[in-house]
Design a protein around this motif. Sequence first.
Motif, PDB file in Angstrom:
ATOM      1  N   ALA A  57     -57.031  24.717  -8.273  1.00  0.00           N
ATOM      2  CA  ALA A  57     -55.972  24.503  -9.258  1.00  0.00           C
ATOM      3  C   ALA A  57     -54.602  24.518  -8.590  1.00  0.00           C
ATOM      4  CB  ALA A  57     -56.050  25.581 -10.336  1.00  0.00           C
ATOM      5  N   LEU A  58     -54.388  25.470  -7.694  1.00  0.00           N
ATOM      6  CA  LEU A  58     -53.099  25.595  -7.020  1.00  0.00           C
ATOM      7  C   LEU A  58     -52.837  24.439  -6.061  1.00  0.00           C
ATOM      8  CD1 LEU A  58     -53.127  29.427  -6.238  1.00  0.00           C
ATOM      9  CD2 LEU A  58     -51.872  28.250  -8.054  1.00  0.00           C
ATOM     10  N   VAL A  59     -53.913  23.937  -5.425  1.00  0.00           N
ATOM     11  CA  VAL A  59     -53.759  22.851  -4.456  1.00  0.00           C
ATOM     12  C   VAL A  59     -53.619  21.508  -5.160  1.00  0.00           C
ATOM     13  CG1 VAL A  59     -54.905  21.570  -2.614  1.00  0.00           C
ATOM     14  CG2 VAL A  59     -54.949  24.063  -2.604  1.00  0.00           C
ATOM     15  N   LEU A  60     -54.519  21.234  -6.097  1.00  0.00           N
ATOM     16  CA  LEU A  60     -54.543  19.908  -6.718  1.00  0.00           C
ATOM     17  C   LEU A  60     -53.292  19.647  -7.546  1.00  0.00           C
ATOM     18  CD1 LEU A  60     -56.028  17.290  -7.053  1.00  0.00           C
ATOM     19  CD2 LEU A  60     -57.415  18.327  -8.868  1.00  0.00           C
ATOM     20  N   VAL A  61     -52.724  20.700  -8.143  1.00  0.00           N
ATOM     21  CA  VAL A  61     -51.526  20.503  -8.959  1.00  0.00           C
ATOM     22  C   VAL A  61     -50.373  19.963  -8.116  1.00  0.00           C
ATOM     23  CG1 VAL A  61     -50.517  22.811  -8.670  1.00  0.00           C
ATOM     24  CG2 VAL A  61     -50.174  21.556 -10.822  1.00  0.00           C
ATOM     25  N   LYS A  62     -50.415  20.206  -6.810  1.00  0.00           N
ATOM     26  CA  LYS A  62     -49.359  19.719  -5.915  1.00  0.00           C
ATOM     27  C   LYS A  62     -49.572  18.259  -5.510  1.00  0.00           C
ATOM     28  CE  LYS A  62     -47.374  23.779  -5.626  1.00  0.00           C
ATOM     29  NZ  LYS A  62     -46.034  24.032  -6.219  1.00  0.00           N
ATOM     30  N   PHE A  63     -50.815  17.769  -5.646  1.00  0.00           N
ATOM     31  CA  PHE A  63     -51.140  16.438  -5.140  1.00  0.00           C
ATOM     32  C   PHE A  63     -51.553  15.450  -6.229  1.00  0.00           C
ATOM     33  CE2 PHE A  63     -51.925  19.346  -1.588  1.00  0.00           C
ATOM     34  CZ  PHE A  63     -51.221  18.719  -0.569  1.00  0.00           C
ATOM     35  N   LEU A  64     -51.613  15.912  -7.482  1.00  0.00           N
ATOM     36  CA  LEU A  64     -52.126  15.059  -8.552  1.00  0.00           C
ATOM     37  C   LEU A  64     -51.075  14.015  -8.942  1.00  0.00           C
ATOM     38  CD1 LEU A  64     -54.579  14.561 -10.330  1.00  0.00           C
ATOM     39  CD2 LEU A  64     -53.548  16.035 -12.062  1.00  0.00           C
ATOM     40  N   SER A  65     -50.972  12.975  -8.131  1.00  0.00           N
ATOM     41  CA  SER A  65     -50.025  11.897  -8.396  1.00  0.00           C
ATOM     42  C   SER A  65     -50.685  10.725  -9.116  1.00  0.00           C
ATOM     43  CB  SER A  65     -49.409  11.403  -7.075  1.00  0.00           C
ATOM     44  OG  SER A  65     -50.428  10.996  -6.171  1.00  0.00           O
ATOM     45  N   SER A  66     -52.015  10.659  -9.075  1.00  0.00           N
ATOM     46  CA  SER A  66     -52.748   9.590  -9.747  1.00  0.00           C
ATOM     47  C   SER A  66     -54.159  10.059 -10.055  1.00  0.00           C
ATOM     48  CB  SER A  66     -52.796   8.336  -8.862  1.00  0.00           C
ATOM     49  OG  SER A  66     -53.618   8.567  -7.725  1.00  0.00           O
ATOM     50  N   SER A  67     -54.849   9.294 -10.902  1.00  0.00           N
ATOM     51  CA  SER A  67     -56.225   9.652 -11.261  1.00  0.00           C
ATOM     52  C   SER A  67     -57.147   9.595 -10.054  1.00  0.00           C
ATOM     53  CB  SER A  67     -56.734   8.720 -12.359  1.00  0.00           C
ATOM     54  OG  SER A  67     -56.706   7.368 -11.924  1.00  0.00           O
ATOM     55  N   GLN A  68     -56.857   8.709  -9.105  1.00  0.00           N
ATOM     56  CA  GLN A  68     -57.703   8.568  -7.926  1.00  0.00           C
ATOM     57  C   GLN A  68     -57.733   9.846  -7.091  1.00  0.00           C
ATOM     58  OE1 GLN A  68     -59.704   5.829  -7.099  1.00  0.00           O
ATOM     59  NE2 GLN A  68     -59.158   5.303  -9.199  1.00  0.00           N
ATOM     60  N   VAL A  69     -56.618  10.557  -7.061  1.00  0.00           N
ATOM     61  CA  VAL A  69     -56.566  11.813  -6.304  1.00  0.00           C
ATOM     62  C   VAL A  69     -57.558  12.813  -6.876  1.00  0.00           C
ATOM     63  CG1 VAL A  69     -55.118  13.768  -5.644  1.00  0.00           C
ATOM     64  CG2 VAL A  69     -54.171  11.449  -5.615  1.00  0.00           C
ATOM     65  N   ALA A  70     -57.566  12.964  -8.202  1.00  0.00           N
ATOM     66  CA  ALA A  70     -58.495  13.896  -8.847  1.00  0.00           C
ATOM     67  C   ALA A  70     -59.938  13.475  -8.611  1.00  0.00           C
ATOM     68  CB  ALA A  70     -58.207  13.977 -10.343  1.00  0.00           C
ATOM     69  N   LEU A  71     -60.215  12.172  -8.690  1.00  0.00           N
ATOM     70  CA  LEU A  71     -61.577  11.686  -8.466  1.00  0.00           C
ATOM     71  C   LEU A  71     -62.005  11.901  -7.025  1.00  0.00           C
ATOM     72  CD1 LEU A  71     -61.639   8.369 -10.543  1.00  0.00           C
ATOM     73  CD2 LEU A  71     -62.379  10.656 -11.220  1.00  0.00           C
ATOM     74  N   ASN A  72     -61.076  11.762  -6.089  1.00  0.00           N
ATOM     75  CA  ASN A  72     -61.395  12.029  -4.679  1.00  0.00           C
ATOM     76  C   ASN A  72     -61.761  13.497  -4.475  1.00  0.00           C
ATOM     77  OD1 ASN A  72     -60.943   9.382  -3.883  1.00  0.00           O
ATOM     78  ND2 ASN A  72     -58.794   9.737  -3.370  1.00  0.00           N
ATOM     79  N   PHE A  73     -60.999  14.381  -5.093  1.00  0.00           N
ATOM     80  CA  PHE A  73     -61.309  15.809  -5.022  1.00  0.00           C
ATOM     81  C   PHE A  73     -62.680  16.079  -5.622  1.00  0.00           C
ATOM     82  CE2 PHE A  73     -57.048  16.709  -3.738  1.00  0.00           C
ATOM     83  CZ  PHE A  73     -57.032  18.036  -3.301  1.00  0.00           C
ATOM     84  N   LEU A  74     -62.943  15.491  -6.782  1.00  0.00           N
ATOM     85  CA  LEU A  74     -64.219  15.708  -7.472  1.00  0.00           C
ATOM     86  C   LEU A  74     -65.388  15.261  -6.600  1.00  0.00           C
ATOM     87  CD1 LEU A  74     -65.608  16.545 -10.163  1.00  0.00           C
ATOM     88  CD2 LEU A  74     -65.447  14.144 -10.840  1.00  0.00           C
ATOM     89  N   LEU A  75     -65.276  14.088  -6.000  1.00  0.00           N
ATOM     90  CA  LEU A  75     -66.368  13.563  -5.177  1.00  0.00           C
ATOM     91  C   LEU A  75     -66.567  14.403  -3.923  1.00  0.00           C
ATOM     92  CD1 LEU A  75     -68.486  11.367  -4.733  1.00  0.00           C
ATOM     93  CD2 LEU A  75     -66.722   9.999  -3.589  1.00  0.00           C
ATOM     94  N   ALA A  76     -65.473  14.770  -3.253  1.00  0.00           N
ATOM     95  CA  ALA A  76     -65.590  15.560  -2.024  1.00  0.00           C
ATOM     96  C   ALA A  76     -66.215  16.923  -2.306  1.00  0.00           C
ATOM     97  CB  ALA A  76     -64.216  15.734  -1.388  1.00  0.00           C
ATOM     98  N   LEU A  77     -65.783  17.578  -3.364  1.00  0.00           N
ATOM     99  CA  LEU A  77     -66.321  18.896  -3.703  1.00  0.00           C
ATOM    100  C   LEU A  77     -67.782  18.797  -4.136  1.00  0.00           C
ATOM    101  CD1 LEU A  77     -63.240  20.320  -5.646  1.00  0.00           C
ATOM    102  CD2 LEU A  77     -64.100  21.122  -3.435  1.00  0.00           C
ATOM    103  N   THR A  78     -68.124  17.719  -4.829  1.00  0.00           N
ATOM    104  CA  THR A  78     -69.513  17.506  -5.245  1.00  0.00           C
ATOM    105  C   THR A  78     -70.414  17.337  -4.022  1.00  0.00           C
ATOM    106  OG1 THR A  78     -68.801  16.455  -7.306  1.00  0.00           O
ATOM    107  CG2 THR A  78     -71.053  16.042  -6.593  1.00  0.00           C
ATOM    108  N   PHE A  79     -69.966  16.549  -3.055  1.00  0.00           N
ATOM    109  CA  PHE A  79     -70.748  16.344  -1.836  1.00  0.00           C
ATOM    110  C   PHE A  79     -70.946  17.668  -1.087  1.00  0.00           C
ATOM    111  CE2 PHE A  79     -70.792  15.666   2.781  1.00  0.00           C
ATOM    112  CZ  PHE A  79     -71.950  14.913   2.912  1.00  0.00           C
ATOM    113  N   LEU A  80     -69.893  18.449  -0.941  1.00  0.00           N
ATOM    114  CA  LEU A  80     -69.989  19.718  -0.225  1.00  0.00           C
ATOM    115  C   LEU A  80     -70.900  20.705  -0.967  1.00  0.00           C
ATOM    116  CD1 LEU A  80     -66.254  20.081   0.846  1.00  0.00           C
ATOM    117  CD2 LEU A  80     -68.202  19.639   2.353  1.00  0.00           C
TER     118      LEU A  80
END
Length: 371
Positions: free
Chosen positions: A136-159
Amino acid sequence: MSFLLSIFYFFYFAIVGVYIIFMPKVLAMSGYSGVEIGVIFAASPLVRFFLPFAFMKGFELNTKVFNFALLVMMGSAFSFFFSLEHFYRLLFSNIGLGVGLGLILPYMEFVALKEIGKENYGKVRLFGSVGFVLVALVLVKFLSSSQVALNFLLALTFLTALISFIVAKKVEIDTEHIAHENGASENILKDYKLWIGLTLMQVSFGSFYNFFTIYETAHGISLDMTIYLWSFGVLCEIVMLYYQGRFLQKNLLGILKLTTFISSLRWLLLFLFPQNLALLFFSQSLHAFSFALFHTAAISYLHKIYKNKTLAQQFFSGLTYGLGGLIGALLAGFVYEYFQAYLFLSSSLLALFSSVFLELWRRDKASQGRL
């Protein structure tokens, strides 16, 4: 094993953080209406509710099913990139993600309790809270577009899938043997008073999860201070998860009754003193009991009393966080719309009824020696 499970909880609940904190905003940025967002996000708890019933009909949550769930989770997260602009595609992507997440967590909870025990569970599970807050603390600083959130979601899902697969490989033989030995025919719902009690506890959280920020800011508490209150509650949760082992040596059902009663007091304080900062911080400190201690005591108690332990964890996830979360959100929305001043009074009564049902179940089963 503790190290691997800690990493799993960290990444799994980081996914949850992205999903519940940022995905609604992503959908709003993409032009979805409030009703459409509500329908999409209602799908996941409904899936979690229905999943356990399939396993009562002969299915087993074994390693093969678990690995399939990992693939479904990753495939669904990837499909968000192609379905974001299409309501029905997005709905099915959301359902797929709900299926994956809904199958993975009960399996891993079973592994955690089996491998490290309830006394050490909290020290591992607390990394989930850390992951939730950190993303929450990290993504709130980088959430400039929907693609950023989807990238986070995919990376965390893979890990999450990678760590989960490694854990499953290490315990594959034991868990498959236990699943086969226990079978899937046990009628868990015969103890309906216990399950009503556990579910009502989560229903009582509907006001808090969905309206706490709105409620407090409407009473003159600044948004920054409200965020501090949220953060303080999570901090207390982490502290309890680390030190709760000593409490879990006691009567687990007694702990469940105590934590539901404390939760009733917590919601009552929010109803009576919504502007008193000292009492607000005190009520947030009770999150250590309302969530952390209650959750661990509940899954430990179910692990103790039921033979089919994976199915019991599925029902806990499906009934409490699935059905209970859905009903809690809908009920809180209704109360806030028409009886706003009594929002947390209703939560207090629900938590109190939870404690009552747990006591009724205790009385029913005391003579059978299952406590």
